[in-house]
Design an enzyme around this catalytic site. Sequence first.
Site, PDB file in Angstrom:
ATOM      1  N   ASP A   8       0.863  -1.187   0.000  1.00  0.00           N
ATOM      2  CA  ASP A   8       0.000   0.000   0.000  1.00  0.00           C
ATOM      3  C   ASP A   8       0.902   1.241   0.000  1.00  0.00           C
ATOM      4  O   ASP A   8       1.756   1.402   0.873  1.00  0.00           O
ATOM      5  CB  ASP A   8      -0.886  -0.038   1.255  1.00  0.00           C
ATOM      6  CG  ASP A   8      -1.971   1.037   1.235  1.00  0.00           C
ATOM      7  OD1 ASP A   8      -3.137   0.706   1.512  1.00  0.00           O
ATOM      8  OD2 ASP A   8      -1.643   2.212   0.970  1.00  0.00           O
ATOM      9  N   ASP A 102      -3.800   2.224  -5.183  1.00  0.00           N
ATOM     10  CA  ASP A 102      -2.494   2.205  -4.491  1.00  0.00           C
ATOM     11  C   ASP A 102      -2.262   0.964  -3.640  1.00  0.00           C
ATOM     12  O   ASP A 102      -1.388   0.959  -2.784  1.00  0.00           O
ATOM     13  CB  ASP A 102      -2.314   3.487  -3.653  1.00  0.00           C
ATOM     14  CG  ASP A 102      -2.885   3.372  -2.252  1.00  0.00           C
ATOM     15  OD1 ASP A 102      -3.921   2.692  -2.082  1.00  0.00           O
ATOM     16  OD2 ASP A 102      -2.281   3.952  -1.334  1.00  0.00           O
ATOM     17  N   GLU A 103      -3.015  -0.100  -3.914  1.00  0.00           N
ATOM     18  CA  GLU A 103      -3.003  -1.216  -2.982  1.00  0.00           C
ATOM     19  C   GLU A 103      -3.185  -2.544  -3.703  1.00  0.00           C
ATOM     20  O   GLU A 103      -3.973  -2.640  -4.637  1.00  0.00           O
ATOM     21  CB  GLU A 103      -4.168  -0.969  -2.022  1.00  0.00           C
ATOM     22  CG  GLU A 103      -4.425  -2.004  -1.009  1.00  0.00           C
ATOM     23  CD  GLU A 103      -5.767  -1.752  -0.293  1.00  0.00           C
ATOM     24  OE1 GLU A 103      -6.361  -0.658  -0.449  1.00  0.00           O
ATOM     25  OE2 GLU A 103      -6.213  -2.676   0.390  1.00  0.00           O
TER      26      GLU A 103
HETATM   27  P1  TTP Z   1      -5.205   5.072   1.174  1.00  0.00           P
HETATM   28  O1  TTP Z   1      -4.176   4.007   0.865  1.00  0.00           O
HETATM   29  O2  TTP Z   1      -6.325   4.714   2.075  1.00  0.00           O
HETATM   30  O3  TTP Z   1      -4.483   6.316   1.835  1.00  0.00           O
HETATM   31  P2  TTP Z   1      -3.077   6.961   1.530  1.00  0.00           P
HETATM   32  O4  TTP Z   1      -2.311   6.174   0.540  1.00  0.00           O
HETATM   33  O5  TTP Z   1      -3.282   8.389   1.175  1.00  0.00           O
HETATM   34  O6  TTP Z   1      -2.372   6.925   2.945  1.00  0.00           O
HETATM   35  P3  TTP Z   1      -1.752   5.663   3.704  1.00  0.00           P
HETATM   36  O7  TTP Z   1      -0.307   6.005   3.900  1.00  0.00           O
HETATM   37  O8  TTP Z   1      -2.499   5.613   5.009  1.00  0.00           O
HETATM   38  O9  TTP Z   1      -1.962   4.470   2.857  1.00  0.00           O
HETATM   39  O10 TTP Z   1      -5.819   5.610  -0.155  1.00  0.00           O
HETATM   40  C1  TTP Z   1      -5.081   5.758  -1.355  1.00  0.00           C
HETATM   41  C2  TTP Z   1      -5.484   7.002  -2.098  1.00  0.00           C
HETATM   42  O11 TTP Z   1      -6.885   6.962  -2.375  1.00  0.00           O
HETATM   43  C3  TTP Z   1      -5.255   8.268  -1.316  1.00  0.00           C
HETATM   44  O12 TTP Z   1      -3.952   8.779  -1.487  1.00  0.00           O
HETATM   45  C4  TTP Z   1      -6.317   9.180  -1.860  1.00  0.00           C
HETATM   46  C5  TTP Z   1      -7.444   8.273  -2.278  1.00  0.00           C
HETATM   47  N1  TTP Z   1      -8.528   8.334  -1.265  1.00  0.00           N
HETATM   48  C6  TTP Z   1      -9.562   9.238  -1.455  1.00  0.00           C
HETATM   49  O13 TTP Z   1      -9.611   9.954  -2.469  1.00  0.00           O
HETATM   50  N2  TTP Z   1     -10.562   9.323  -0.507  1.00  0.00           N
HETATM   51  C7  TTP Z   1     -10.559   8.553   0.621  1.00  0.00           C
HETATM   52  O14 TTP Z   1     -11.467   8.676   1.472  1.00  0.00           O
HETATM   53  C8  TTP Z   1      -9.480   7.613   0.808  1.00  0.00           C
HETATM   54  C9  TTP Z   1      -9.422   6.762   2.047  1.00  0.00           C
HETATM   55  C10 TTP Z   1      -8.489   7.549  -0.164  1.00  0.00           C
HETATM   56 MG    MG Z   2      -2.094   4.098   0.727  1.00  0.00          MG
END
Ligand code: TTP
Ligand code: MG
Length: 350
Positions: A8, A102-103
């Site tokens: 992720d 992203d995952e």
């Molecule tokens: P995430 O992997 O949940 O968050 P992140 O990568 O920003 O942070 P982390 O380090 O905790 O993994 O989500 C991936 C992307 O998806 C994030 O950068 C932006 C988008 N996203 C949204 O647009 N709205 C949301 O509510 C969430 C949770 C994510």
């Molecule tokens: Mg992320």
Amino acid sequence: MRKILHVDLDAFFASVEELDNKELIGKPVIVGGTGDRGVVSTCNYIAREYGVHSAMAGFIAKKLCPEGIFIKPRMKRYSEISNQVFDIIYSITDQVQRVSIDEAYIEITDLYQNEMYIAKLIKKRVLKEVGITISVGISYNKFLAKLASDWNKPDGIKVISENMIPDILKPLKVGKIHGIGKKSVQKLNSVGIFYVDDLLNYSKSNLKSFLGNVGEDIYDRIRGLDNRSLKEEVKNKSYGTESTLKKDTRNREKLFEILKNMMENIFYGLDKKNRVAKTISIKIKFNDFSVITRSKTLDHYLFNLNDYQMLLNRIFNEIDIKKNVRLIGISVSNIDEKENEQLNIFSSMN
Ligand code: TTP
Ligand code: MG
């Protein structure tokens, strides 16, 4: 025992903004939440210290973090970077389930390198070749691998092995367990259940009657059990066949006859699985062992055998056969489920 990674990207959208604009580094960066009614997509870890988080209304984020730099999301750029990261992952294995932009889960059970080596390789390559950090969780099922990738974020790496179960899970808040959403958390808290440790006291049928069908899965998960396989990702599959000829030949008719038969087999194989393709490739190995591949991709899916044969014919016509051929083959790629394609057509009409 299976070997599963969950990867992720860290603060993904915000990391891409920092990558493209070095002046942002060290400052609180908030993506989204611009405009009157905007919502925060994500923010970097500096902004998180102010209490800002995903899905928060922009005006609240502004109040919590007045010096925050608010940026309008650039989805095209994020998906470009996402593809670069996934190219690295797919170069290691095709046993990948992409869950979001992203995952992903990666099954590495059958790879001979050990899991720590592969996890570090992915982290190193993503940082070096793309320029952002990714967190990796290593375990023996999907649930635990995902929990592990979240353990030391950002830039984390964490192994959860069987001998750590259930102790490592006991102090976790129930909301950390995949399948327990906000409503279930409230429900559980209202009867005094806050931690996994509390949940472990209840039977499978207790949890089922309290949480619904997912209760049975939760019962297993908090004991480290999860046998979900990776959801097959059809898009990155390809189907192919090749064969060494009984006798080398440069006779075009003979060669095309073989290709046509191969195409027919591939078509019926795809059709049985309800799949369609956009790309056909021909591979030819000559008697001096040089190899060429030629392919064409259409902007729509091929539906019937005739479509496939016509495209095959077009590709073959452009290939010069100057030497005797030793081996010949076809593969199709850019595959999707038939229903998906119909859905796409349907949604594009709306
Ligand atoms: P995430 O992997 O949940 O968050 P992140 O990568 O920003 O942070 P982390 O380090 O905790 O993994 O989500 C991936 C992307 O998806 C994030 O950068 C932006 C988008 N996203 C949204 O647009 N709205 C949301 O509510 C969430 C949770 C994510
Ligand atoms: Mg992320």
